[in-house]
Design an enzyme around this catalytic site. Sequence first.
Site, PDB file in Angstrom:
ATOM      1  N   HIS A   1    -112.769  40.020  66.976  1.00  0.00           N
ATOM      2  CA  HIS A   1    -113.216  38.645  66.702  1.00  0.00           C
ATOM      3  C   HIS A   1    -112.444  38.070  65.504  1.00  0.00           C
ATOM      4  CE1 HIS A   1    -117.005  40.463  68.488  1.00  0.00           C
ATOM      5  NE2 HIS A   1    -116.852  39.395  69.254  1.00  0.00           N
TER       6      HIS A   1
ATOM      7  N   PHE B   1    -122.206  40.318  66.435  1.00  0.00           N
ATOM      8  CA  PHE B   1    -121.923  41.733  66.206  1.00  0.00           C
ATOM      9  C   PHE B   1    -120.401  41.903  66.092  1.00  0.00           C
ATOM     10  CE2 PHE B   1    -122.306  46.315  66.399  1.00  0.00           C
ATOM     11  CZ  PHE B   1    -123.454  46.500  65.661  1.00  0.00           C
TER      12      PHE B   1
ATOM     13  N   GLU C   1    -107.573  38.189  74.915  1.00  0.00           N
ATOM     14  CA  GLU C   1    -106.925  38.606  76.169  1.00  0.00           C
ATOM     15  C   GLU C   1    -107.639  39.811  76.774  1.00  0.00           C
ATOM     16  OE1 GLU C   1    -102.820  39.230  75.139  1.00  0.00           O
ATOM     17  OE2 GLU C   1    -102.421  37.064  75.028  1.00  0.00           O
ATOM     18  N   LYS C   2    -108.434  40.526  75.966  1.00  0.00           N
ATOM     19  CA  LYS C   2    -109.191  41.667  76.507  1.00  0.00           C
ATOM     20  C   LYS C   2    -110.023  41.211  77.700  1.00  0.00           C
ATOM     21  CE  LYS C   2    -113.074  43.067  74.922  1.00  0.00           C
ATOM     22  NZ  LYS C   2    -114.327  43.748  75.243  1.00  0.00           N
TER      23      LYS C   2
ATOM     24  N   HIS D   1    -116.425  42.286  65.090  1.00  0.00           N
ATOM     25  CA  HIS D   1    -115.495  43.377  64.746  1.00  0.00           C
ATOM     26  C   HIS D   1    -114.112  42.758  64.556  1.00  0.00           C
ATOM     27  CE1 HIS D   1    -114.262  42.906  68.881  1.00  0.00           C
ATOM     28  NE2 HIS D   1    -115.485  43.186  69.309  1.00  0.00           N
TER      29      HIS D   1
ATOM     30  N   SER E   1    -115.010  46.434  71.008  1.00  0.00           N
ATOM     31  CA  SER E   1    -116.028  45.678  71.725  1.00  0.00           C
ATOM     32  C   SER E   1    -117.355  45.876  71.003  1.00  0.00           C
ATOM     33  CB  SER E   1    -116.147  46.204  73.159  1.00  0.00           C
ATOM     34  OG  SER E   1    -117.359  45.753  73.728  1.00  0.00           O
ATOM     35  N   SER E   2    -118.161  44.825  71.001  1.00  0.00           N
ATOM     36  CA  SER E   2    -119.491  44.946  70.379  1.00  0.00           C
ATOM     37  C   SER E   2    -120.313  46.020  71.093  1.00  0.00           C
ATOM     38  CB  SER E   2    -120.224  43.612  70.453  1.00  0.00           C
ATOM     39  OG  SER E   2    -119.419  42.588  69.927  1.00  0.00           O
ATOM     40  N   ARG E   3    -119.986  46.271  72.363  1.00  0.00           N
ATOM     41  CA  ARG E   3    -120.762  47.256  73.134  1.00  0.00           C
ATOM     42  C   ARG E   3    -120.448  48.693  72.741  1.00  0.00           C
ATOM     43  NH1 ARG E   3    -122.603  44.849  78.134  1.00  0.00           N
ATOM     44  NH2 ARG E   3    -121.861  42.708  78.198  1.00  0.00           N
TER      45      ARG E   3
ATOM     46  N   VAL F   1    -107.336  43.710  70.150  1.00  0.00           N
ATOM     47  CA  VAL F   1    -107.321  44.576  68.972  1.00  0.00           C
ATOM     48  C   VAL F   1    -108.009  45.887  69.361  1.00  0.00           C
ATOM     49  CG1 VAL F   1    -108.086  44.832  66.570  1.00  0.00           C
ATOM     50  CG2 VAL F   1    -107.402  42.580  67.441  1.00  0.00           C
TER      51      VAL F   1
HETATM   52  P1  AMP Z   1    -117.744  38.426  72.623  1.00  0.00           P
HETATM   53  O1  AMP Z   1    -118.468  38.316  71.309  1.00  0.00           O
HETATM   54  O2  AMP Z   1    -117.653  39.829  73.144  1.00  0.00           O
HETATM   55  O3  AMP Z   1    -118.218  37.427  73.647  1.00  0.00           O
HETATM   56  O4  AMP Z   1    -116.240  38.033  72.317  1.00  0.00           O
HETATM   57  C1  AMP Z   1    -115.937  36.801  71.728  1.00  0.00           C
HETATM   58  C2  AMP Z   1    -114.458  36.583  71.828  1.00  0.00           C
HETATM   59  O5  AMP Z   1    -113.760  37.647  71.165  1.00  0.00           O
HETATM   60  C3  AMP Z   1    -113.958  36.587  73.277  1.00  0.00           C
HETATM   61  O6  AMP Z   1    -112.968  35.583  73.421  1.00  0.00           O
HETATM   62  C4  AMP Z   1    -113.376  37.956  73.433  1.00  0.00           C
HETATM   63  O7  AMP Z   1    -112.342  38.023  74.406  1.00  0.00           O
HETATM   64  C5  AMP Z   1    -112.809  38.206  72.053  1.00  0.00           C
HETATM   65  N1  AMP Z   1    -112.652  39.638  71.812  1.00  0.00           N
HETATM   66  C6  AMP Z   1    -113.599  40.598  71.996  1.00  0.00           C
HETATM   67  N2  AMP Z   1    -113.076  41.826  71.732  1.00  0.00           N
HETATM   68  C7  AMP Z   1    -111.785  41.636  71.392  1.00  0.00           C
HETATM   69  C8  AMP Z   1    -110.715  42.505  71.022  1.00  0.00           C
HETATM   70  N3  AMP Z   1    -110.879  43.828  70.959  1.00  0.00           N
HETATM   71  N4  AMP Z   1    -109.514  41.957  70.724  1.00  0.00           N
HETATM   72  C9  AMP Z   1    -109.337  40.600  70.792  1.00  0.00           C
HETATM   73  N5  AMP Z   1    -110.305  39.722  71.133  1.00  0.00           N
HETATM   74  C10 AMP Z   1    -111.512  40.228  71.438  1.00  0.00           C
END
Ligand code: AMP
Length: 281
Positions: free
Chosen positions: A37, A32, A148-149, A34, A185-187, A176
């Site tokens: 990622h 999902f 870093e989020k 954005h 965030s995907s959420r 970002v």
């Molecule tokens: P997730 O799909 O939420 O598990 O995130 C996958 C990777 O993308 C993880 O390393 C997250 O920290 C990173 N990530 C998620 N949201 C952001 C964001 N807004 N800015 C930068 N990196 C992100």
Amino acid sequence: MIVCRSISEIRSSIAASKKPTDTIGLVPTMGFLHNGHMALVEQAKAKASCVIATIYVNPSQFGEATDLDAYPRNESRDLVMLEAAGVDTVLIPDTGDIYPEGDETIVETTRLANTLHGKVRPGHFRGVTTVVARLFNIVQPDFAFFGEKDFQQLQVIKRMVRDLHFPIQIIGVPTVREADGLAMSSRNVRLPEADRAAAVVLSQALTQAAHLARQETTISAIDDLIRGMINSESRADLSAVDIVWSDTLEPAQGPLTKPIAIMLSAQFGDVLLIDQREIAP
Ligand code: AMP
């Protein structure tokens, strides 16, 4: 772009195409996708000659099955985005492949996983390190990219890599944000309109904390400011405010004398959002 759906498939694909001079950059995701990622992918493209992304919603890092079931998914759109960004290979594994029957091996950073945000989500970081260690063994990248989020996740992974001697460089990528400051965030798509509008309070609180930090101030004044702002937003249910020294990740206290990291988590309805910011005095 090659799409692999099993461990054996990606292993043969890497073996067939990897030249001795190639370097592999890994971007693990839960899909999902954005622009957050995509920032990871962009860094990976800049650093490595071959970029591999993974899409896997890892059950072992979710507490409640309902949260896992509610996690948004859109594989076809993800693949279009990854291909447009120039990703070479995507791994979309099955749970039976990642966690073979009779599986009993876990990886855990025993202290770090159970402090701070780990107290809000027991078992979460153990699930993260367990799956990331497996992805590292499957892909054997030279570099891996994390946002870093998810500040504590980044620290937990760096600690695991150091302790287990993975020959992998971990690279953190700045958060970002949406135009109003909300961390992508995907959420976020699960937020009804009113909660989406209210959720901006997290980044606003971090911005105000950074302003306060420009004056002579204390950790408790920063903590009060953040709690005051978030608690005055009736739609936000504050789960945790953790303020740690950036260098040790130990809880910070007293005057603000060196850089801190502030980690926030709050529920908006049934959606848990997190945000973080590092602040120097
Ligand atoms: P997730 O799909 O939420 O598990 O995130 C996958 C990777 O993308 C993880 O390393 C997250 O920290 C990173 N990530 C998620 N949201 C952001 C964001 N807004 N800015 C930068 N990196 C992100």
